[in-house]
Design an enzyme around this catalytic site. Structure first.
Site, PDB file in Angstrom:
ATOM      1  N   CYS A  41      12.551  41.927  15.695  1.00 40.26           N
ATOM      2  CA  CYS A  41      11.850  40.006  15.681  1.00 40.26           C
ATOM      3  C   CYS A  41      10.827  40.621  14.726  1.00 40.26           C
ATOM      4  CB  CYS A  41      11.104  39.646  17.118  1.00 40.26           C
ATOM      5  SG  CYS A  41      12.213  39.355  18.393  1.00 40.26           S
ATOM      6  N   HIS A  42      10.612  41.357  14.518  1.00 44.28           N
ATOM      7  CA  HIS A  42       9.376  41.967  14.082  1.00 44.28           C
ATOM      8  C   HIS A  42       9.544  43.382  12.977  1.00 44.28           C
ATOM      9  CE1 HIS A  42       7.649  38.663  15.584  1.00 44.28           C
ATOM     10  NE2 HIS A  42       7.614  37.995  15.388  1.00 44.28           N
TER      11      HIS A  42
END
Length: 74
Positions: A30-31
């Site tokens: 995700c990040h």
């Protein structure tokens, strides 16, 4: 003696991290947070280690117990 597993839920926003064999790290899709093989942060935005889960083998079944170990073995 207790056994432990690393909870694969990123401490940044809760995505599931995956092991990257080439980089030898857990990586959050995700990040981009990265954790070493012990669950320690090596690249943010996450700031906290991946938590440990206690592993119990009972009646030939592996069970994950979601509570902190008495002593963090890291």
């Amino acid at each position: 003696m207790a056994e432990y597993a690393i909870n694969p839920i990123c401490t940044h926003l809760g995505c599931t991290v995956e092991w990257d064999l080439e980089k030898n790290h857990f990586i959050c899709p995700c990040h981009g947070s990265q954790y070493d093989s012990q669950g320690r942060v090596v690249h943010g935005p996450a700031k906290r280690f991946l938590p440990l889960i206690t592993v119990v083998v009972k009646q030939n079944q592996v069970r994950l117990v979601d509570h902190k170990p008495a002593v963090d073995p890291r």
